[in-house]
Design a protein around this motif. Structure first.
Motif, PDB file in Angstrom:
ATOM      1  N   ILE A  70       4.477 -15.325 -45.246  1.00  0.00           N
ATOM      2  CA  ILE A  70       5.211 -16.555 -44.959  1.00  0.00           C
ATOM      3  C   ILE A  70       5.544 -16.580 -43.479  1.00  0.00           C
ATOM      4  CG2 ILE A  70       7.467 -15.558 -45.518  1.00  0.00           C
ATOM      5  CD1 ILE A  70       8.224 -18.322 -46.686  1.00  0.00           C
ATOM      6  N   SER A  71       5.422 -17.758 -42.881  1.00  0.00           N
ATOM      7  CA  SER A  71       5.736 -17.910 -41.462  1.00  0.00           C
ATOM      8  C   SER A  71       6.204 -19.328 -41.210  1.00  0.00           C
ATOM      9  CB  SER A  71       4.508 -17.581 -40.606  1.00  0.00           C
ATOM     10  OG  SER A  71       3.453 -18.484 -40.903  1.00  0.00           O
ATOM     11  N   GLY A  72       6.748 -19.545 -40.020  1.00  0.00           N
ATOM     12  CA  GLY A  72       7.251 -20.872 -39.700  1.00  0.00           C
ATOM     13  C   GLY A  72       6.917 -21.293 -38.291  1.00  0.00           C
ATOM     14  N   ASP A  73       6.807 -22.587 -38.115  1.00  0.00           N
ATOM     15  CA  ASP A  73       6.597 -23.193 -36.797  1.00  0.00           C
ATOM     16  C   ASP A  73       7.799 -24.092 -36.546  1.00  0.00           C
ATOM     17  OD1 ASP A  73       5.905 -24.828 -34.638  1.00  0.00           O
ATOM     18  OD2 ASP A  73       3.777 -24.739 -35.128  1.00  0.00           O
ATOM     19  N   ASN A  74       8.729 -23.628 -35.716  1.00  0.00           N
ATOM     20  CA  ASN A  74       9.958 -24.370 -35.481  1.00  0.00           C
ATOM     21  C   ASN A  74       9.689 -25.744 -34.895  1.00  0.00           C
ATOM     22  OD1 ASN A  74      11.221 -22.128 -36.396  1.00  0.00           O
ATOM     23  ND2 ASN A  74      12.370 -21.700 -34.547  1.00  0.00           N
ATOM     24  N   ALA A  75       8.732 -25.820 -33.999  1.00  0.00           N
ATOM     25  CA  ALA A  75       8.447 -27.082 -33.327  1.00  0.00           C
ATOM     26  C   ALA A  75       7.977 -28.148 -34.311  1.00  0.00           C
ATOM     27  CB  ALA A  75       7.403 -26.867 -32.238  1.00  0.00           C
TER      28      ALA A  75
END
Length: 122
Positions: A70-75
């Motif tokens: 799992i990962s995220g892209d804040n932008a």
């Protein structure tokens, strides 16, 4: 109004990979935790993985450790679930979820997406 929209589900052979995406909107999610659940036919919904935006820490169910990331892209306010080495038992509807508490997220999150189907054939 908070919205979580999943995409990326589909049909794949055992051993293959898929990447799910969850686009979040409606508020600032920098202080939130987001994650994934799944529900197979005839079974209860189960926790898969969680991600905390502010520190980037992650939690996984034992059944997916070492195979899912799992990962995220804040932008983009988007959380991803990279699923590798898929097995037929991974077949389920996958739901995105969000909550202000990481602890609550893994059990009873406040916000849910509509779900995306993942089918793994043997």
């Amino acid at each position: 109004q908070v919205q979580l929209v999943e995409s990326g589900g589909g049909l794949v052979q055992a051993g293959g990979s898929l990447r799910l995406s969850c686009a979040a909107s409606g508020r600032t999610f920098s202080s939130y935790a987001m994650g994934w659940f799944r529900q197979a036919p005839g079974k209860e919904r189960e926790f898969v993985a969680a991600y905390r935006w502010s520190v980037g820490n992650t939690v996984y169910a034992d059944s997916v450790k070492g195979r899912f990331t799992i990962s995220g892209d804040n932008a983009k306010n988007t959380v991803y679930l990279q699923m590798n080495s898929l097995k037929p038992e991974d077949t389920a509807v996958y739901y995105c979820a969000a909550d202000q508490s990481m602890a609550v997220l893994s059990t009873n999150p406040h916000y849910w997406g509509q779900g995306t189907q993942v089918t793994v054939t043997s």
